[in-house]
Design an enzyme around this catalytic site. Structure first.
Site, PDB file in Angstrom:
ATOM      1  N   ASP A 193       0.852  -1.189   0.000  1.00 25.82           N
ATOM      2  CA  ASP A 193       0.000   0.000   0.000  1.00 25.82           C
ATOM      3  C   ASP A 193       0.884   1.234   0.000  1.00 25.82           C
ATOM      4  O   ASP A 193       2.116   1.115  -0.065  1.00 25.82           O
ATOM      5  CB  ASP A 193      -0.968  -0.019   1.198  1.00 25.82           C
ATOM      6  N   HIS A 260      -2.948   3.076  -4.518  1.00 29.28           N
ATOM      7  CA  HIS A 260      -2.309   2.552  -3.301  1.00 29.28           C
ATOM      8  C   HIS A 260      -0.904   2.055  -3.627  1.00 29.28           C
ATOM      9  O   HIS A 260      -0.464   1.016  -3.144  1.00 29.28           O
ATOM     10  CB  HIS A 260      -3.168   1.454  -2.666  1.00 29.28           C
ATOM     11  N   GLU A 323      -9.934   2.691  -5.141  1.00 28.26           N
ATOM     12  CA  GLU A 323      -9.575   4.076  -4.807  1.00 28.26           C
ATOM     13  C   GLU A 323      -8.423   4.617  -5.655  1.00 28.26           C
ATOM     14  O   GLU A 323      -7.569   5.344  -5.144  1.00 28.26           O
ATOM     15  CB  GLU A 323      -9.220   4.167  -3.314  1.00 28.26           C
TER      16      GLU A 323
HETATM   17  C1  ACM Z   1     -10.949  -0.481   0.558  1.00 27.83           C
HETATM   18  O1  ACM Z   1     -11.438  -0.401   1.689  1.00 27.83           O
HETATM   19  N1  ACM Z   1     -10.333   0.564   0.016  1.00 27.83           N
HETATM   20  C2  ACM Z   1     -11.025  -1.701  -0.228  1.00 27.83           C
END
Ligand code: ACM
Length: 767
Positions: A193, A260, A323
């Site tokens: 991440d 991420h 995201e």
């Molecule tokens: C997430 O909670 N961004 C998968």
């Protein structure tokens, strides 16, 4: 993969009442359980017999013996040979009439027989035996019974985030042991991440040399380490994969992309979009750093996947997809040129293209892509499985399109949600997701027809670790909500029974204590309720006691001593004269503790104060977190409520008659949150002094300040400090808005406690 087959030819089932009367403390509840007459005595000489050459039975037997050892349970002697009277016999039986992963268990006074068609079934049966053998601390007999059992879903999972905070291999093994005892079979391991790359990739050593380490915001101050991080070596990962497999658990690795990605780009800027090297992030939230989409980067990702596939035999490989805000792709001429060459309509389609490329690569190697539900936005390949996290809409859409789906919706199955509003609840997100909420979750969305519902592989809870810096935080977040999840995923919905679950839980909480697992007691913690203003007026509090689950015997003391089952038992509201110390705890009917004692001080000063965690947000933003800055290994406290969008909280109905000052215990916290497109929602209030002001407004949060006090210089003040402000005389009850008019590129502030203090004896406004 979902278990579609009818489990057994004949479902006997018990009436709910009969099942509850003497239900053995089994979680998850078996599909079929018939209690019989008599008991099977267990002692140190009781043989645990497996057939010669039955390696699966030997492994299941070893697991049972080891797990019994871990809680100081009965010792069994492992024998190889034919089943004998007086023995506990485990054996694979290809002819056993059970579904995949199912088992049949017979306990009679003469002996115990456990049979299954496959090794997973034997393990699940061994977990049931383990629970029967540990139902009480000194179990010396098993109740005679017949169980036929098999799971409702094939994907019974837990996601562990090791990127934001890392857990040691030993801690992960503890979690795997517990998962196996709950009959869960998928550990989804979030390994990369923005805040860290945690998997050793030999071809790209910078991923862990640079990408695994970050410099915390308060590095070097107040005990915060100069850097935070680490990674799992390939040797450690292989060992964990083996450890999990030996417990019938598949580890599904996740590399999050194309967003991420900041730790990866910090290690190799050439796989990013801008060419610049960002830091490994110390912020939580949504970042804008993406991978680029050129051939070299696709090859980089394929090379990484080669090593990932060599480490993890899992059929599924999780490639994230969540995201990924597309600003960098939109702003990059190179990415835009690529998008046009590929003939794609927009950046979402470009993400779909990248996922498709990597998905195809996985398929060529006999694997399958799974990703968060955003992968649907860009037109994901039909063979990809979808993990629905933005509620359940993604699951519905995916199943209708023919994708297999796993439910892990936020907030319902996010174990980083707080499990109560109690003052001593640890860090996490709001809203609360209680034990009862998890138990009530239904994985198959009601709007799916039968054919679509067949695409639901199962569900999992997600343990995001931003606010879980220690293993104690993880264990509190996971247990006992994992028990509720296990029953949701294993037991047929018609057998689910909340009161019955609660009745089976005290034995499980006792097992956690014996295993040294830090399970939360939030559902059972005793909370007093009384009218604080009336108590201040009359000098007497009329106290009602309760707990979140509405379960157990509540006992209390008023003399400061620890409550026991011999202390007064709560039956009806009772009066307590101020000042007094109330202590209360809950117990099961047999005296087994359910929740540790909580202590409440009933005196005027405390009743005229509020904890920051009690004060609701100001109108306009419902976002809220509890954070624990600078956690100490030995403590889960203190925690502070923060709303990163609006640093403002309310004290509704504050009685101001006779009040002369307001006193604040405050904490200054790093503002380490990236909000991407939501940054524009952050409320900025003008300030007049260098570091801003703490303001008190009355009734209207946008009204003029009633009181105002400058904030001290962060460079020269400790992170915890106090401020006091005189309050002009007011009459009656008002809502106070307590807000920080301070630069939004500076720290966040939080209230530990706010206290109203009477005007001095000579003061002005006594009613
Ligand atoms: C997430 O909670 N961004 C998968």
């Amino acid at each position: 993969m979902r278990c579609r087959r009818l489990l057994f030819g004949l479902i006997l089932g018990l009436s709910a009442a009969a099942a509850q009367a003497a239900a053995p403390a089994l979680i998850p509840l078996p599909v079929q359980l018939v209690e019989r007459e008599g008991r099977f005595a267990v002692g140190p000489a009781t043989p645990l017999v497996v057939p010669a050459g039955d390696r699966a039975a030997q492994r299941a037997a070893r697991f049972l013996i080891d797990r019994l050892d871990a809680v100081h349970g009965p010792r069994l002697a492992l024998h190889t040979g034919a089943a004998e009277p007086g023995a506990i016999a485990l054996a694979l039986d290809p002819a056993a009439s059970v579904a995949a992963e199912g088992y049949v268990l017979d306990v009679s006074p003469q002996g115990v027989h456990l049979a299954a068609r496959d090794e997973a079934g034997l393990f699940h049966g061994a977990a049931t035996l383990w629970q029967l053998l540990t139902a009480t601390p000194a179990a010396d007999a098993l109740p005679a019974l017949h169980i036929e059992d098999a799971p409702r879903f094939a994907w019974r999972g837990l996601m562990l985030d090791s990127a934001r905070h890392m857990q040691s291999p030993a801690e992960i093994r503890r979690l795997l042991d517990q998962m196996a005892l709950h009959k869960l079979n998928v550990l989804h391991w979030h390994l990369t991440d923005d805040q860290g790359w945690r998997i050793e990739i030999r071809r790209y050593p910078q991923l862990t040399r640079l990408g695994a380490w970050r410099t915390p915001p308060e590095a070097g101050r107040d005990g915060e380490p100069a850097r935070y991080g680490g990674y799992y070596t390939q040797g450690e990962i292989r060992a964990l994969v083996r450890y999990a497999a030996a417990r019938q658990i598949t580890i599904v690795p996740e590399l999050d992309l194309p967003g991420h990605a900041q730790a990866a780009v910090a290690a190799y800027p050439q796989v990013g979009v801008t060419g610049r090297r960002p830091p490994v992030s110390v912020d939580w939230g949504v970042h804008t750093t993406l991978y680029n989409v050129d051939e070299a980067t696709v090859r980089f990702l394929e090379n990484v996947l080669d090593e990932v596939m060599a480490l993890f035999p899992s059929r599924y490989v999780h490639l994230g997809g969540d995201e990924a805000v597309k600003d960098q792709w939109r702003d990059s001429p190179a990415v835009q040129a690529r998008l046009h060459v590929l003939g794609l309509k927009d950046e979402d389609a470009l993400q779909g293209w990248l996922m498709g490329r990597l998905g195809t690569y996985l398929v060529r190697h006999g694997r399958r892509l799974i990703g968060w539900d955003e992968i649907l936005d860009g037109g994901v390949p039909g063979d990809a499985a979808v993990m629905s996290w933005r509620g359940t809409a993604g699951a519905v859409k995916a199943a209708r399109l023919g994708h297999d789906v796993v439910l892990s919706p936020s907030p319902d199955l996010y174990f980083d949600q707080l499990q109560s509003n109690h003052a001593d609840e640890i860090a996490g997100r709001l809203p609360v997701r209680s034990l009862a909420d998890i138990y009530a979750f239904e994985p198959v969305p009601a709007s799916l027809d039968a054919a679509q519902a067949a695409h639901v592989l199962g569900a999992q809870a997600n343990v995001w670790s931003e606010h879980m810096p220690t293993p104690r935080h993880v264990e509190r977040a996971v247990f006992p909500r994992l028990d509720a999840l296990a029953e949701v995923l294993w037991t047929p919905p018609a057998r689910r029974d909340w009161p019955g679950f609660l009745a089976r839980l005290p034995a499980q909480l006792a097992r956690y204590r014996r295993a040294g697992i830090e399970a939360s007691d939030s559902a059972f913690a005793v909370q007093p309720q009384f009218d604080r203003d009336a108590a201040l007026d009359t000098g007497t509090a009329t106290v009602t006691l309760g707990n979140q689950a509405g379960y157990g015997a509540l006992h209390y003391t008023l003399d400061g001593s620890a409550p026991t089952p011999a202390s007064p038992r709560y039956g009806a509201p009772f009066a307590v004269a101020l000042p007094h110390t109330l202590r209360a705890a809950s117990f099961a009917d047999d005296g087994t503790p359910l929740a540790a004692a909580r202590t409440y001080t009933l005196d005027a000063a405390t009743l005229r104060s509020r904890l920051g965690t009690e004060l609701p947000n100001c109108p306009g933003s419902d976002f809220r977190l509890r954070v624990q800055p600078l956690p100490e290994a030995a403590s889960l406290a203190p925690v502070y409520a923060v709303n990163v969008f609006d640093n403002c909280q309310r004290w509704p109905d504050a009685v101001l008659d006779g009040i002369g000052t307001i006193h604040f215990e405050l904490a200054r916290l790093p503002r380490n949150f990236q909000l991407a497109h939501e940054a524009k929602l952050v409320v900025q209030r003008a300030s007049d002094t260098p570091h801003g002001e703490l303001e008190v407004r009355v009734d209207r949060c946008d009204g003029p300040p009633l009181a105002q006090v400058p904030l001290p210089d962060p460079a020269t003040t400790p992170a915890r400090f106090t401020l006091t402000a005189p309050l002009p005389a007011q009459r009656g009850a008002h809502t106070l808005c307590l807000l920080f008019a301070a630069p939004t590129d500076g720290p966040l502030y939080a209230f530990a406690r706010v206290a109203l203090q009477p005007a001095a004896a000579s003061g002005t406004a006594k009613p």
